[in-house]
Enzyme design. Sequence first.
Site, PDB file in Angstrom:
ATOM      1  N   TYR A   1      28.056  39.420  43.505  1.00  0.00           N
ATOM      2  CA  TYR A   1      28.979  40.174  44.359  1.00  0.00           C
ATOM      3  C   TYR A   1      28.342  40.517  45.699  1.00  0.00           C
ATOM      4  CZ  TYR A   1      31.737  40.585  40.081  1.00  0.00           C
ATOM      5  OH  TYR A   1      32.463  40.310  38.953  1.00  0.00           O
TER       6      TYR A   1
ATOM      7  N   GLU B   1      34.553  47.167  39.158  1.00  0.00           N
ATOM      8  CA  GLU B   1      33.453  47.906  38.557  1.00  0.00           C
ATOM      9  C   GLU B   1      32.551  46.900  37.867  1.00  0.00           C
ATOM     10  OE1 GLU B   1      36.815  50.624  39.027  1.00  0.00           O
ATOM     11  OE2 GLU B   1      36.709  48.842  37.769  1.00  0.00           O
TER      12      GLU B   1
END
Length: 163
Positions: free
Chosen positions: A121, A109
């Site tokens: 990411y 998360e």
Amino acid sequence: MKQGNNSSCMRPMQHIDLPEVMAIENQSYEFPWTEGIFDDCLKNQYLSTLYINNKQILAYTVSQFVIDECHLLNLCVRKQDRGRGVGKMMVQYLMNQARQNDIGSIFLEVRMSNKAAIHLYDKLGFNEIGIRRDYYPSNNGREDALVLALSLIHISEPTRPKR
């Protein structure tokens, strides 16, 4: 990332490292993990990795391996060392550790407001798979989290018969 003559290594986090880890955590986040959380992670043998350079902790990750999945719970780079590829190196190290342990996917998360982390990411191949509403505490109440996943299973293309 170039290291030059600096002595650097990855190694497991230990209880003795917690004061330095807590200093980085408290400097980095408005709502940092507590020492108790780190202590519980170490007691439960979560994969907790440090990046050390010249005897200083520059970054750390805390991850949990469950069956064939990895959940990246915390990634933090010292403020003065951000933007130099340290975070990318930490995630790539985790990816290698996961592959060595036959882990098929990594989940995490990330705060919707953490654009630098989302960009990292994304560059590493993570995909958005959902949103957790009101997941993180914030000064305005709560903040949503993006849920990201990376598949470590490379499906090879089917071979075609020769004609």
